[in-house]
Motif scaffolding. Structure first.
Motif, short mmCIF file in Angstrom:
data_model
loop_
_atom_site.label_atom_id
_atom_site.label_comp_id
_atom_site.label_asym_id
_atom_site.label_seq_id
_atom_site.Cartn_x
_atom_site.Cartn_y
_atom_site.Cartn_z
N CYS A 91 44.53 35.61 54.88
CA CYS A 91 44.68 34.25 55.41
C CYS A 91 45.91 33.57 54.83
CB CYS A 91 43.39 33.48 55.06
SG CYS A 91 43.50 31.71 55.12
N HIS A 92 46.81 33.12 55.70
CA HIS A 92 48.06 32.48 55.29
C HIS A 92 47.80 31.20 54.48
CE1 HIS A 92 52.11 30.86 55.48
NE2 HIS A 92 51.62 29.77 56.05
N TYR A 93 46.87 30.36 54.95
CA TYR A 93 46.60 29.10 54.25
C TYR A 93 45.87 29.33 52.93
CZ TYR A 93 48.37 26.67 58.28
OH TYR A 93 49.19 26.21 59.27
N CYS A 94 45.10 30.40 52.84
CA CYS A 94 44.46 30.75 51.56
C CYS A 94 45.53 31.10 50.52
CB CYS A 94 43.52 31.95 51.73
SG CYS A 94 42.17 31.67 52.89
N ALA A 95 46.54 31.86 50.97
CA ALA A 95 47.64 32.23 50.08
C ALA A 95 48.42 31.00 49.65
CB ALA A 95 48.56 33.24 50.76
N LYS A 96 48.63 30.06 50.58
CA LYS A 96 49.35 28.82 50.24
C LYS A 96 48.54 27.98 49.24
CE LYS A 96 51.99 26.62 53.21
NZ LYS A 96 53.36 26.82 52.79
N LEU A 97 47.22 27.91 49.44
CA LEU A 97 46.36 27.17 48.50
C LEU A 97 46.46 27.77 47.10
CD1 LEU A 97 44.16 24.92 48.13
CD2 LEU A 97 42.48 26.71 48.58
N ASP A 98 46.39 29.10 47.03
CA ASP A 98 46.53 29.77 45.73
C ASP A 98 47.88 29.46 45.10
OD1 ASP A 98 44.07 30.92 45.69
OD2 ASP A 98 44.78 32.99 45.70
N GLN A 99 48.94 29.62 45.88
CA GLN A 99 50.29 29.46 45.35
C GLN A 99 50.57 28.01 44.94
OE1 GLN A 99 53.33 30.25 48.24
NE2 GLN A 99 54.95 30.40 46.72
N GLU A 100 50.19 27.06 45.77
CA GLU A 100 50.53 25.66 45.52
C GLU A 100 49.60 24.97 44.53
OE1 GLU A 100 50.85 23.68 49.31
OE2 GLU A 100 52.30 25.16 50.05
N ILE A 101 48.37 25.44 44.43
CA ILE A 101 47.41 24.77 43.55
C ILE A 101 47.02 25.66 42.37
CG2 ILE A 101 45.14 23.65 43.37
CD1 ILE A 101 47.07 22.13 45.23
N PHE A 102 46.29 26.74 42.64
CA PHE A 102 45.65 27.51 41.57
C PHE A 102 46.64 28.30 40.71
CE2 PHE A 102 42.23 27.20 44.84
CZ PHE A 102 41.48 26.25 44.15
N GLU A 103 47.80 28.65 41.24
CA GLU A 103 48.78 29.39 40.44
C GLU A 103 49.87 28.50 39.87
OE1 GLU A 103 50.17 32.60 42.92
OE2 GLU A 103 48.16 33.46 43.09
N SER A 104 49.76 27.19 40.08
CA SER A 104 50.78 26.26 39.60
C SER A 104 50.67 26.05 38.09
CB SER A 104 50.63 24.91 40.30
OG SER A 104 49.47 24.26 39.84
N ARG A 105 51.79 25.67 37.51
CA ARG A 105 51.85 25.39 36.07
C ARG A 105 50.93 24.24 35.69
NH1 ARG A 105 57.59 24.07 34.56
NH2 ARG A 105 58.01 25.20 36.45
N GLU A 106 50.90 23.19 36.52
CA GLU A 106 50.08 22.01 36.24
C GLU A 106 48.59 22.37 36.19
OE1 GLU A 106 52.22 22.14 38.80
OE2 GLU A 106 53.80 20.70 38.31
N THR A 155 49.06 18.38 46.02
CA THR A 155 49.66 18.87 44.79
C THR A 155 48.60 19.34 43.82
OG1 THR A 155 49.59 16.71 43.71
CG2 THR A 155 51.57 17.22 45.02
N ALA A 156 49.01 20.16 42.88
CA ALA A 156 48.09 20.63 41.84
C ALA A 156 47.63 19.45 41.00
CB ALA A 156 48.78 21.67 40.96
N GLU A 157 48.55 18.52 40.73
CA GLU A 157 48.19 17.33 39.94
C GLU A 157 47.10 16.53 40.65
OE1 GLU A 157 50.64 13.48 39.36
OE2 GLU A 157 51.28 14.86 37.76
N GLY A 158 47.23 16.38 41.95
CA GLY A 158 46.23 15.67 42.73
C GLY A 158 44.89 16.40 42.74
N PHE A 159 44.92 17.73 42.79
CA PHE A 159 43.68 18.50 42.78
C PHE A 159 43.00 18.39 41.41
CE2 PHE A 159 41.05 22.36 42.78
CZ PHE A 159 40.36 22.16 43.98
N VAL A 160 43.78 18.42 40.34
CA VAL A 160 43.22 18.27 38.99
C VAL A 160 42.56 16.89 38.87
CG1 VAL A 160 43.81 18.03 36.54
CG2 VAL A 160 44.73 19.94 37.86
N LYS A 161 43.21 15.86 39.41
CA LYS A 161 42.63 14.51 39.39
C LYS A 161 41.32 14.48 40.17
CE LYS A 161 46.78 11.78 38.64
NZ LYS A 161 47.74 10.84 39.22
N LEU A 162 41.28 15.19 41.31
CA LEU A 162 40.06 15.26 42.11
C LEU A 162 38.93 15.90 41.31
CD1 LEU A 162 38.56 15.04 44.87
CD2 LEU A 162 39.45 17.32 45.38
N LEU A 163 39.24 16.98 40.59
CA LEU A 163 38.22 17.64 39.78
C LEU A 163 37.73 16.72 38.66
CD1 LEU A 163 39.60 21.28 39.47
CD2 LEU A 163 37.77 20.44 40.93
#
Length: 183
Positions: A91-106, A155-163
């Motif tokens: 899945c293309h969007y699954c890969a983007k979610l991983d790359q932009e959020i879960f694999e990010s430095r933040e 953004t990863a920062e936004g996702f961390v804030k959501l968590l």
């Protein structure tokens, strides 16, 4: 002379014994004769909660192999669990979610934000089926708090804030701002 040695040894032993006793800690309810059992229990629970929070704040996000293990870790650390139905190899969007959020430095640098479980099969317990990626944020009690998916521009920062926002105990800001400053 022998009597002086004995007196010296006895004095040294008494000094060592007194030094090894725990120092009095003012404010401890357990040692107070007027403390009620409820007060002592509340003090113990507060200490336990503080210890759990301290260990959670050091906790790195970790993907678990099973949903059961992830939920147990969330409960143990009193944190949220990210449950994700995703297949980045397909899945293309699954890969983007991983790359932009879960694999990010933040995201990798964040501490105390939770644990996770990812599956390539639908997870009916949290209504995670259909289009991918699909995720749920689950509380330490196993109840679903909210849903998420891939959103362009997120953004990863936004996702961390959501968590952090998803768990009431994590709502406190990391650094005190003017609105939280002591008065």
């Amino acid at each position: 002379m022998h009597l002086m040695k004995t007196a010296f040894i006895l004095a040294a032993c008494l000094w060592l014994a007194a030094a090894s006793l725990p120092a009095e800690q003012p404010g401890r309810l357990a040692d107070s004769p007027a403390a009620s059992p409820d007060d002592i229990k509340a003090e113990r629970e507060a200490k336990k909660a503080a210890a759990v929070k301290k260990s959670r704040d050091k906790l790195k996000f970790k993907w678990h192999k099973t949903l059961k293990a992830a939920l147990a870790a969330a409960k143990k650390n009193n944190t949220v669990c990210v449950v994700l139905y995703s297949d980045p190899s397909f899945c293309h969007y699954c890969a983007k979610l991983d790359q932009e959020i879960f694999e990010s430095r933040e995201f990798k640098a964040a501490r105390g934000i939770g644990v996770g479980y990812r599956s390539t099969s639908p997870i009916s317990q949290y209504q995670l089926a259909g289009s991918m990626p699909r995720g749920a944020i689950v509380g330490p009690d196993g109840r679903k708090i909210s849903d998420f998916g891939y959103t362009p521009g997120q953004t990863a920062e936004g996702f961390v804030k959501l968590l952090r926002k998803s768990n009431p105990e994590m709502n406190a800001p990391e650094t005190p701002g003017p609105e939280n400053a002591p008065r």
